[in-house]
Design an enzyme around this catalytic site. Sequence first.
Site, mmCIF file in Angstrom:
data_model
loop_
_atom_site.group_PDB
_atom_site.id
_atom_site.type_symbol
_atom_site.label_atom_id
_atom_site.label_comp_id
_atom_site.label_asym_id
_atom_site.label_seq_id
_atom_site.Cartn_x
_atom_site.Cartn_y
_atom_site.Cartn_z
ATOM 1 N N ASP B 119 43.954 40.564 35.832
ATOM 2 C CA ASP B 119 44.412 41.331 36.985
ATOM 3 C C ASP B 119 45.856 40.935 37.291
ATOM 4 O O ASP B 119 46.133 40.119 38.161
ATOM 5 C CB ASP B 119 43.502 41.075 38.184
ATOM 6 C CG ASP B 119 43.596 42.205 39.189
ATOM 7 O OD1 ASP B 119 44.422 43.118 38.973
ATOM 8 O OD2 ASP B 119 42.866 42.173 40.186
ATOM 9 N N ASN B 226 36.263 40.228 44.213
ATOM 10 C CA ASN B 226 36.669 39.451 45.380
ATOM 11 C C ASN B 226 37.785 40.111 46.198
ATOM 12 O O ASN B 226 38.348 39.496 47.080
ATOM 13 C CB ASN B 226 37.079 38.034 44.953
ATOM 14 C CG ASN B 226 38.226 38.059 43.965
ATOM 15 O OD1 ASN B 226 38.659 39.125 43.531
ATOM 16 N ND2 ASN B 226 38.723 36.898 43.606
ATOM 17 N N GLU B 230 40.998 42.805 55.319
ATOM 18 C CA GLU B 230 40.382 42.177 56.484
ATOM 19 C C GLU B 230 41.250 42.349 57.715
ATOM 20 O O GLU B 230 42.477 42.320 57.629
ATOM 21 C CB GLU B 230 40.200 40.657 56.257
ATOM 22 C CG GLU B 230 38.949 40.303 55.504
ATOM 23 C CD GLU B 230 38.671 38.791 55.445
ATOM 24 O OE1 GLU B 230 37.615 38.440 54.919
ATOM 25 O OE2 GLU B 230 39.496 37.980 55.913
ATOM 26 N N HIS B 259 43.993 42.070 49.895
ATOM 27 C CA HIS B 259 43.948 41.308 48.649
ATOM 28 C C HIS B 259 43.541 42.254 47.524
ATOM 29 O O HIS B 259 42.424 42.751 47.518
ATOM 30 C CB HIS B 259 42.918 40.167 48.795
ATOM 31 C CG HIS B 259 42.691 39.389 47.529
ATOM 32 N ND1 HIS B 259 41.564 38.642 47.301
ATOM 33 C CD2 HIS B 259 43.452 39.238 46.427
ATOM 34 C CE1 HIS B 259 41.641 38.068 46.116
ATOM 35 N NE2 HIS B 259 42.769 38.421 45.558
ATOM 36 N N GLY B 403 44.049 33.659 50.882
ATOM 37 C CA GLY B 403 42.916 34.451 51.338
ATOM 38 C C GLY B 403 41.641 33.634 51.222
ATOM 39 O O GLY B 403 41.412 33.002 50.204
ATOM 40 N N THR B 405 37.321 33.616 51.683
ATOM 41 C CA THR B 405 36.322 34.489 51.102
ATOM 42 C C THR B 405 35.727 35.273 52.244
ATOM 43 O O THR B 405 35.926 34.933 53.400
ATOM 44 C CB THR B 405 35.223 33.660 50.453
ATOM 45 O OG1 THR B 405 34.775 32.713 51.417
ATOM 46 C CG2 THR B 405 35.748 32.942 49.261
ATOM 47 N N SER B 410 41.233 32.356 56.605
ATOM 48 C CA SER B 410 42.347 32.438 55.675
ATOM 49 C C SER B 410 43.479 31.610 56.269
ATOM 50 O O SER B 410 43.454 31.298 57.459
ATOM 51 C CB SER B 410 42.804 33.886 55.510
ATOM 52 O OG SER B 410 41.797 34.634 54.894
ATOM 53 N N HIS B 429 45.523 29.313 45.638
ATOM 54 C CA HIS B 429 45.548 30.745 45.932
ATOM 55 C C HIS B 429 44.357 31.201 46.765
ATOM 56 O O HIS B 429 44.357 32.298 47.288
ATOM 57 C CB HIS B 429 45.635 31.559 44.649
ATOM 58 C CG HIS B 429 44.314 31.826 43.998
ATOM 59 N ND1 HIS B 429 43.481 30.822 43.570
ATOM 60 C CD2 HIS B 429 43.678 32.977 43.700
ATOM 61 C CE1 HIS B 429 42.399 31.340 43.040
ATOM 62 N NE2 HIS B 429 42.479 32.648 43.103
ATOM 63 N N LYS B 505 35.158 45.784 51.831
ATOM 64 C CA LYS B 505 35.047 45.255 50.463
ATOM 65 C C LYS B 505 34.486 46.276 49.487
ATOM 66 O O LYS B 505 33.771 47.188 49.889
ATOM 67 C CB LYS B 505 34.059 44.093 50.469
ATOM 68 C CG LYS B 505 34.657 42.762 50.691
ATOM 69 C CD LYS B 505 33.625 41.693 50.492
ATOM 70 C CE LYS B 505 33.496 41.272 49.062
ATOM 71 N NZ LYS B 505 34.656 40.612 48.514
#
EC number: 6.5.1.8
Lengths: 179, 506
Positions: B119, B226, B230, B259, B403, B405, B410, B429, B505
């Site tokens: 990614d 993930n 938010e 994210h 970030g 979870t 965060s 990260h 999400k």
Amino acid sequence: MSKESENKNQDSNIEKNQNEDEHGPSASNEDVTFDYPPIKYEYLDHTADIQIHSWGDSIEESFEQAAMGMFAYMTDTDLIENRDMKQIDIRADGDLQNLLFKFLCEWLEVYGTEDYFIPRKIEINLFDRNELRIIARGYGELFDLSRHTQGTEVKAITYSNMQIHEETSTHDVYVIVDI
Amino acid sequence: MPRTYDEELKFIERINNHSWRIKKGFVPNMNVEGVFYVNSHLEKLMFEELENATKFGGIGGFLPGMKQIANVAALPGIVGRSVGLPDVHSGYGFAIGNMAAFDYNDPKAIVSPGGVGFDINCGVRLLRTNLTEKDVQPMKEQLAQSMFDHIPVGVGSKGVIPMNAKDLEEALEMGMDWSIREGYSWAEDKEHCEEYGRMLQADPTKVSQRAKKRGLPQLGTLGAGNHYAEIQIVDEIYDRFAAGKMGIDFKGQVCVMIHCGSRGLGHQVATDALVAMEKAMKRDQIQTNDRQLACALIHSEEGQDYLKGMCAAANYAWVNRSSMTFLARQAFARCFNTTPDDLDMHLIYDVSHNIAKIEEHMMSDGKQKTLLVHRKGATRAFPPHHPLIPVDYQLTGQPVLIGGTMGTCSYVLTGTEQGMKETFGSTCHGAGRALSRAKSRRNLNWYEVLDDLREKGIAIRVASPKLVQEEAPDSYKNVTDVVETCHAAGISKLCVKLRPVAVIKG
């Protein structure tokens, strides 16, 4: 196989509740049952990603199962109907691992570039281990948010700890996909 | 003959309370040593992983993070140390949370797509608002729904930003400049983005047709796994001065975190490069310890093609995050019946945590070197006064967005001089996984996970509820442990803590 019989085969298993107008002449084959293969894959522990373990009576079957296992992580494939067919013809350089990598990449790319086509059944028609070539067909349909469930997206296939055990009677294949 | 766990331990040595050294010989051909940063909680997880791997002979299984850090230290042209950050966990090839720098002018040095990840330019951005918790609490369900309606999420979703093949070519070349031209971004957004939202080395012709075809329908989609958007509340301010520079002035202030990455386009660029590099490795006789560490000489055709394609994919990711910023601003404006301007929805910063960049660094011998820095699951954290960080943050150091979870906190950190020296200006990260996905599915129940979030007062909208347990907070290392380790080790500094009130999400 001639073009005509190929078409027939591809459309021969439309489920009974489908609309005849929508699917044209193929709907006449609706009484033909389509036997979906048994599930011969599982997902093993891996911290970040998913390790697919598949097996079969032949190495071809293990390959097919690994690809079906990949799609089953993306959506509930029981809800995928047999409305469309896509064929792939691939060659790899190197060894059987390269071939497995290429085979799974190709299916993922078919999904990504053909409007989210998801096969429920994948059949290998030609498996040439000398030329490292596979011709395979996938039977399924385009992903439709209104009818299908959303699982997790598979981003890519990895070589990480890839294993092909031809020596075992179950022809076990292990592959980690990045999600 | 594989070594026993006790034999393996002889190669691991404590440096101080927060870091351990991996000595040469832990794996064959190590050019430099490895290092990893942990506190006492995280330490246990790392050693457990190693112990489990030594028990596990052969079939199935995977390489523990420590081995992967060491395998990276064996790559040609690596300088300094192969660094594992506190959130490090086993990945493919490189560990996730692994930073490695290569000498750009060493003809033998390599670039590895595995050191960037599939990614490409996956990252985090943070928007501020002038709203308070009081404003959003009664509205949070409505806001979450509005965000969910605006931003396409999950498997099989398609973008709502109109785009044709020509637009895509331009977006790949221009990055956020494209978003500004098309009116999706504010001009000042790019000031607060790494590389100003555009990698100049990008060459869209180095991105395959297949990658473009995968990317075209997905622009402006969040994806799955993930990735999330938010709505967060400022919970704690540790550094009032730095927070003030970011426009974070009081506890209870509302922020929005996004994210996501470069979607199918980036994944395809990485896959294409792996295939091309496998051939190049044979030709150039590059030896690695792990097949997934496919790499090419930086100055070979394959190496340069990958870097140019990677930059184009990075631009795509910025356009993607910008498109979702646009959608989030619209969602807020609609809910509060005002404009994003009046809500002061400015971009605080945008970080990339899966990327390779050409940077100038001072080596331990005092000489300046041009390095190709791979950060996979690691965030750039440049110190105050660094020329590559925006004017607004010259005195504070670069904001680093961590970030958490789903459902956890965060953090915003800032870069430090010590981090610049020790880790080439890199820090953690995110939380980093602790449980495998399969184990999460067995041990945790998806509706309990959702109930638990509701009890905490978090509104949640999720495309695949049955998979939420894989992303449940319990599946991850504690993000607070991770950032506190970074702070204690001095590689970055705590600034702001945020807690979520609504999660969207895939």
